[in-house]
Enzyme design. Structure first.
Site, PDB file in Angstrom:
ATOM      1  N   CYS A   8      -0.486   4.078   2.212  1.00  0.00           N
ATOM      2  CA  CYS A   8      -0.225   3.874   3.639  1.00  0.00           C
ATOM      3  C   CYS A   8       1.236   4.113   4.008  1.00  0.00           C
ATOM      4  O   CYS A   8       1.531   4.744   5.023  1.00  0.00           O
ATOM      5  CB  CYS A   8      -0.583   2.438   4.045  1.00  0.00           C
ATOM      6  SG  CYS A   8      -2.214   1.883   3.523  1.00  0.00           S
ATOM      7  N   ASP A   9       2.151   3.610   3.196  1.00  0.00           N
ATOM      8  CA  ASP A   9       3.545   3.490   3.631  1.00  0.00           C
ATOM      9  C   ASP A   9       4.559   4.368   2.901  1.00  0.00           C
ATOM     10  O   ASP A   9       5.730   4.390   3.279  1.00  0.00           O
ATOM     11  CB  ASP A   9       3.988   2.025   3.512  1.00  0.00           C
ATOM     12  CG  ASP A   9       3.178   1.110   4.418  1.00  0.00           C
ATOM     13  OD1 ASP A   9       2.722   1.593   5.472  1.00  0.00           O
ATOM     14  OD2 ASP A   9       2.999  -0.073   4.070  1.00  0.00           O
ATOM     15  N   CYS A  62       0.831  -1.202   0.000  1.00  0.00           N
ATOM     16  CA  CYS A  62       0.000   0.000   0.000  1.00  0.00           C
ATOM     17  C   CYS A  62       0.864   1.249   0.000  1.00  0.00           C
ATOM     18  O   CYS A  62       1.444   1.618   1.035  1.00  0.00           O
ATOM     19  CB  CYS A  62      -0.930   0.005   1.221  1.00  0.00           C
ATOM     20  SG  CYS A  62      -1.998   1.457   1.322  1.00  0.00           S
TER      21      CYS A  62
END
Length: 331
Positions: free
Chosen positions: A140-141, A137
């Protein structure tokens, strides 16, 4: 064994626990069935920084808080219970089968989540966390790789969108794709290639290339790339690997009961989350149109629990088209 409930929730991930909190707080007799342990994919996340209201927390910590909160209002959570079948009863209620147990309920919220499609190469599982270097992701990261070098894998719409997002953080982004052209829509592909062609661009695109292995000591240090045409391999230095090759919904047990897309995602109206079976709602990453984010999964669970009350109040509402008839707060 057969027990009766007002609401049965299948899956104890963020969507399921969000639904459990709202359903149990409304004094509905609520049961959550989870085949493994609560949390789902988010349990493997060591740093969460994009959940509104919480500056930073790890996945297990967040799930523990959500589970405690739902249980505090009376939600019953059963782990190690894999649902194998659902059945509509003549009285309109639903039977949920889990191993040798049968549970009967007035309504069901299906939230089994989905799983990232894996490359299946050596090192992928070993480094499966943003801290170690393998992520699925970018949204997300990506911030965790600021100023670093990363490799992205994929060729669809999500892969291109996420790769472009990575370029905002990483010093160098290399996108590899096994074919010699992208599967993504043309406008996205053109946007990415234009970005890669800019002077001093931090984006590199490698077609006809696959990942063979991910290497490192404690964390990702390189990826072995193979040219599918020449067969030549190279040890390509990087600090992280982002894998964007699709999602696999955990909906196999629903085939023949709910209407699913070709890819296996649950078809539902995206306003009220109603499926084709009255009394059954879909929530989270398992449904069509899901944003595949923690906060939206929780929101789905909340919406499904609220709409469940509307169904209990007026079963005929199930057949009404999505409209503005049900105003916010109208329930």
């Amino acid at each position: 064994m057969s027990e009766n409930y007002d609401c049965i929730i299948i899956g104890a991930g963020p969507a399921g626990l969000g639904a459990a909190l709202y359903a149990s707080r409304d004094r509905l007799k609520t049961l959550v069935l989870e085949r493994f342990l609560p949390g789902g994919q988010i349990s493997t996340t060591d740093r969460i920084e994009n959940y509104p209201g919480i500056e930073r927390i790890d996945g297990p910590g967040l799930i523990e808080q959500m589970q405690t909160q739902a249980s505090g209002f009376g939600a019953e959570i059963k782990t190690g219970c894999e649902v194998t079948k659902l059945h509509k009863l003549k009285n309109g209620h639903l039977a949920v089968y889990c191993d040798r147990d049968k549970f009967v309920t007035r309504g069901v919220i299906v939230a089994p989540g989905s799983s990232y499609r894996k490359l299946g190469v050596p090192g992928e599982e070993q480094f499966h966390s943003a801290g170690a270097g393998v992520s699925y992701c970018g949204t997300c990261d990506a911030p965790f790789f600021k100023g670093k070098s990363v490799v992205a894998v994929g060729g669809g719409n999500t892969a291109i969108e996420e790769t472009l997002h990575l370029t905002k953080f990483a010093e160098k982004v290399t996108l590899i794709h096994r074919r010699d052209e992208f599967r993504a829509t043309r406008v996205l592909a053109e946007q990415l290639l234009e970005r890669a062609s800019e002077p001093n661009s931090n984006l590199i695109v490698k077609f006809s290339t696959v990942a063979v292995a991910i290497k490192g000591e404690g964390k990702v240090q390189s990826i072995i790339l193979k040219d599918v045409k020449s067969g030549k391999e190279e040890n390509y230095p990087c600090d992280g690997v982002f894998i964007f090759i699709g999602m696999v919904p955990n909906t196999g047990f629903l085939k023949g009961f709910l209407e699913l897309s070709k890819a296996g995602f649950i078809k539902c109206d995206c306003a009220y989350l109603r499926t084709n079976v009255p009394g059954v709602f879909a929530a989270g990453d398992c449904r069509v149109g899901a944003a595949m984010q923690l906060s939206t999964a929780v929101a789905d669970g909340v919406i499904a629990a609220i709409m469940l009350k509307q169904y209990f109040r007026d079963p005929n509402w199930w057949n009404e088209p999505v409209s503005d008839l049900l105003q916010p707060g109208g329930w």
